[in-house]
Write a protein that holds these residues in place. Structure first.
Motif, short mmCIF file in Angstrom:
data_model
loop_
_atom_site.label_atom_id
_atom_site.label_comp_id
_atom_site.label_asym_id
_atom_site.label_seq_id
_atom_site.Cartn_x
_atom_site.Cartn_y
_atom_site.Cartn_z
N SER A 75 -28.62 -27.11 -92.94
CA SER A 75 -28.64 -26.65 -91.55
C SER A 75 -29.35 -27.68 -90.67
O SER A 75 -30.17 -28.48 -91.15
N SER A 76 -29.05 -27.64 -89.39
CA SER A 76 -29.68 -28.54 -88.43
C SER A 76 -31.03 -27.98 -88.00
O SER A 76 -31.33 -26.80 -88.20
N GLY B 50 -25.25 -27.55 -90.63
CA GLY B 50 -25.56 -28.41 -89.51
C GLY B 50 -24.46 -29.41 -89.29
O GLY B 50 -23.60 -29.62 -90.14
N HIS C 249 -30.12 -33.49 -90.88
CA HIS C 249 -31.22 -32.90 -90.12
C HIS C 249 -32.60 -33.38 -90.58
O HIS C 249 -33.60 -33.01 -89.99
#
Length: 365
Positions: free
Chosen positions: A331-332, A350, A354
């Protein structure tokens, strides 16, 4: 056998409701499952108070993470990733968990995985019974959800088959327990009283089981109302309420519908495995009736031990480890809590790498 260093070591954080859960998993092996519950703080209100839950998560987060690392016998620097429930759940409670996960992931220079609460409830069964069959039919039953889900890949493909259209099963348990003056939470106490009652004493209705009703959806609002009115009528007539019989008959109405629809979904989809998860999966009668009906239908039943059915960090870590193992994108940093995250999104990926350069220096000590 694969070297343990090749199996992802992941820490999972769960804060969707009133449990601060932190789990650590190496592949499909559970190393730690630390939980701090605020249920006692909500009991006097008869239900979960979102603001109280959020504050409790904030206070419990760091001590619970430290306890999990100690229990697992690993250093935070050894982790291969941090997973966190991004939704669905209580917005404020989710934000505490997501913020903590971001802070740890950034400081450690580790990838962050925002995962779905419901998909995590399915994936936790891998810690008990090994890799999930693909596809797997899952019946998730809790205070907030009653869902039938079909998963061909727990990290990317979860399809909703049916869901509650009003009260979830766990919510109905809480409300009937309150009407019977049995306290909160209602699930365990109803189960306990029901063991000494007659499940056939009172013919309570089975919602959405008619020939024209949705095959896989659930409704417990009508049942809840019928039980409450039956109790009120007894009290109005000056008669004693047979609490144990009411509990048993109500519980039977709930689990009858849940298991009937779950087995039907398996048959219709040609799936020979049924997994049951969520807090209500700890109910003894649900487990027994599901086993009975699955054996009759030739379906293999998988139900985690009760502690893994309720909300916990282990389930989040399990799904996070699966994300790492299958090479799913992290995920970002702009990952946000989503109180209505659909189950069709097992995780929130993401759009870019990240892991910031500063975080790679490992700020955590």
């Amino acid at each position: 056998m694969a070297d343990s260093r090749d199996v992802p070591l992941v820490l999972g954080i769960e804060t969707s409701c009133d449990e601060t859960g932190v789990g650590i998993v190496r592949g499909t092996t559970l190393l730690a499952d630390a939980v701090a519950s605020s249920v006692d703080e909500h009991a006097r209100f008869g239900g979960v108070v979102p603001e109280v839950a959020s504050r409790a998560h904030l206070e419990a987060m760091v001590p619970t993470i430290d306890r999990a690392l100690k229990e697992a016998g690993v250093s935070a620097r050894d982790l291969d990733g941090i997973a966190v429930t991004a939704g669905p759940g209580l917005a404020g409670a989710l934000l505490v968990g997501v913020s903590a996960a971001k802070a740890y992931a950034y400081a450690l220079g580790k990838p962050l995985y925002g995962v779905n609460h419901l998909a995590s409830h399915i994936c936790v069964d891998q810690l008990e019974h090994g890799a999930l069959p693909e596809p797997t039919m899952a019946l998730l039953v809790s205070g907030g959800h009653s869902s039938l889900l079909l998963s061909s890949d727990i990290t990317s493909d979860v399809r909703p088959m049916g869901a509650t259209i009003d009260d979830a099963a766990g919510e109905a348990f809480d409300k009937i327990a309150r009407v019977l003056n049995l306290g909160f939470p209602g699930g365990p106490v109803i189960d306990r009283y029901a063991k000494e009652g007659d499940a056939e004493a009172i013919a309570f209705p089975r919602g959405l089981t008619g020939p024209r009703d949705p095959a896989y959806d659930f409704s417990f609002s009508g049942l809840k109302t019928a039980v409450a009115r039956w109790i009120e009528a007894k009290r109005a007539a000056g008669e004693d309420v047979p609490v144990r019989d009411v509990a048993a008959s109500f519980q039977e109405a709930v689990v009858d519908v849940l298991t009937r629809k779950a087995v039907r979904a398996c048959k219709d989809e040609g799936v020979d495995h049924l997994m049951i998860g969520g807090g209500v999966a700890a109910n003894s009668r649900l487990r027994a009736l599901a086993q009975e009906r699955c054996e009759t239908a030739g379906i293999r039943l998988r139900v985690p031990r009760p502690k893994l059915c309720t909300d916990n960090g282990a389930m989040v870590a399990a799904l996070g480890a699966e994300m790492v193992a299958r090479g799913r994108p992290a995920s970002s940093w702009d990952l946000s809590a989503d109180s209505s995250l659909p189950v069709t999104d097992p995780h929130v990926p993401g759009s870019h790498d990240h892991v910031h350069e500063v975080s790679k220096e490992n700020l955590y000590s």
